[in-house]
Design a protein around this motif. Structure first.
Motif, short mmCIF file in Angstrom:
data_model
loop_
_atom_site.label_atom_id
_atom_site.label_comp_id
_atom_site.label_asym_id
_atom_site.label_seq_id
_atom_site.Cartn_x
_atom_site.Cartn_y
_atom_site.Cartn_z
N CYS A 1 -14.21 -5.99 -57.31
CA CYS A 1 -12.75 -5.99 -57.32
C CYS A 1 -12.16 -6.02 -55.92
O CYS A 1 -11.01 -5.65 -55.73
CB CYS A 1 -12.24 -4.75 -58.06
N ARG B 1 -8.99 -8.33 -55.82
CA ARG B 1 -8.10 -8.24 -56.97
C ARG B 1 -6.67 -8.02 -56.47
O ARG B 1 -6.42 -7.25 -55.55
CB ARG B 1 -8.52 -7.08 -57.86
N SER B 2 -5.73 -8.66 -57.10
CA SER B 2 -4.33 -8.45 -56.74
C SER B 2 -3.85 -7.12 -57.31
O SER B 2 -4.45 -6.56 -58.22
CB SER B 2 -3.47 -9.60 -57.27
N ALA B 3 -2.76 -6.64 -56.77
CA ALA B 3 -2.20 -5.36 -57.21
C ALA B 3 -1.77 -5.47 -58.68
O ALA B 3 -1.34 -6.53 -59.13
CB ALA B 3 -1.01 -4.99 -56.35
N ARG B 4 -1.89 -4.36 -59.40
CA ARG B 4 -1.55 -4.34 -60.83
C ARG B 4 -0.32 -3.46 -61.06
O ARG B 4 -0.31 -2.60 -61.91
CB ARG B 4 -2.75 -3.82 -61.62
N TRP B 5 0.74 -3.71 -60.30
CA TRP B 5 1.93 -2.87 -60.35
C TRP B 5 2.59 -2.86 -61.72
O TRP B 5 3.20 -1.87 -62.10
CB TRP B 5 2.95 -3.34 -59.32
N ARG C 1 -0.16 -0.62 -64.13
CA ARG C 1 -0.77 0.64 -63.69
C ARG C 1 0.25 1.49 -62.92
O ARG C 1 0.66 1.13 -61.83
CB ARG C 1 -1.97 0.39 -62.76
N TRP C 2 0.62 2.63 -63.50
CA TRP C 2 1.57 3.52 -62.84
C TRP C 2 1.04 3.98 -61.49
O TRP C 2 1.79 4.10 -60.52
CB TRP C 2 1.86 4.74 -63.70
N ASP C 3 -0.24 4.30 -61.43
CA ASP C 3 -0.82 4.84 -60.20
C ASP C 3 -0.91 3.80 -59.09
O ASP C 3 -1.17 4.16 -57.93
CB ASP C 3 -2.19 5.46 -60.47
N GLU C 4 -0.66 2.53 -59.36
CA GLU C 4 -0.71 1.50 -58.32
C GLU C 4 0.69 1.02 -57.90
O GLU C 4 0.80 0.09 -57.12
CB GLU C 4 -1.56 0.33 -58.79
N PRO D 1 3.90 0.76 -55.77
CA PRO D 1 4.11 1.08 -54.35
C PRO D 1 5.06 2.28 -54.22
O PRO D 1 5.96 2.47 -55.04
CB PRO D 1 4.76 -0.19 -53.79
N THR D 2 4.79 3.11 -53.25
CA THR D 2 5.59 4.30 -53.01
C THR D 2 6.38 4.12 -51.74
O THR D 2 5.83 3.72 -50.71
CB THR D 2 4.69 5.55 -52.88
#
Length: 180
Positions: free
Chosen positions: A160, A163-167, A170-173, A175-176
């Motif tokens: 992986c 792998r591109s971001a799974r925003w 996936r809640w945990d991914e 951005p903050t």
């Protein structure tokens, strides 16, 4: 169906066996979540069709299960037997997979005249074991309890790194943003 391309081409039967075992286990888990049973298992392998420098071979084998089941052990036993029959040395395999076929609802299973009280008790014991496995995996994390131990760095492991971001899934991914 559970299938995946290998990270690298391989002819190692042990790595391919581990991949088939992993795919069969995933399929059985999905089947139990849906309260279903499978009557047959199809196992397939594929070489890379885009590599003209390699010999091509894409076998598959469909085997009927002794009785409709969602038991990972029975599915993996049948899938392993199918793999032994279709595997040929000298080919570099790119993909392998397991498909569970002839699915039925567990509550609407056709009874057999050949079933005995012993086979009924065995089926109940099997259902309890699979339920316990699923509960542990759900509570403790995926693959906490599995049949067979995969070797680290095998060709079939999911890589992986790119792998591109799974925003969106996936809640945990997500951005903050921090205000300073």
């Amino acid at each position: 169906m559970t299938r995946r391309s290998f990270v690298k081409l391989t002819e190692n039967i042990n790595e391919i066996r581990e991949a088939i075992r992993q795919h069969g286990q995933r399929g059985a888990e999905k089947l139990r979540r849906q309260n279903g049973l499978a009557k047959a298992v199809l196992v397939f392998l594929k070489t890379n069709p885009f590599r003209q420098d390699l010999h091509q071979y894409s076998p598959s084998l469909l085997l009927e299960l002794p009785r409709p089941t969602a038991d990972s052990r029975e599915i993996l036993h049948t899938a392993g037997y199918a793999l032994e029959r279709i595997y040929r040395k000298g080919y570099l395999y790119q993909k392998g997979g397991v498909m569970l076929l002839d699915l039925i609802d567990a509550d609407r299973q056709q009874l057999s005249l050949l079933d005995t009280p012993q086979s009924d008790a065995e089926q109940q014991r099997s259902a309890k074991l699979m339920s316990a496995m699923d509960a542990l995996n759900q509570r403790m994390g995926r693959d906490t309890v599995k049949l067979g131990m995969p070797s680290p760095g095998a060709a079939w492991h999911l890589r992986c790194a790119h792998r591109s971001a799974r925003w969106t899934t996936r809640w945990d991914e997500l951005p903050t943003l921090y205000a300073g």
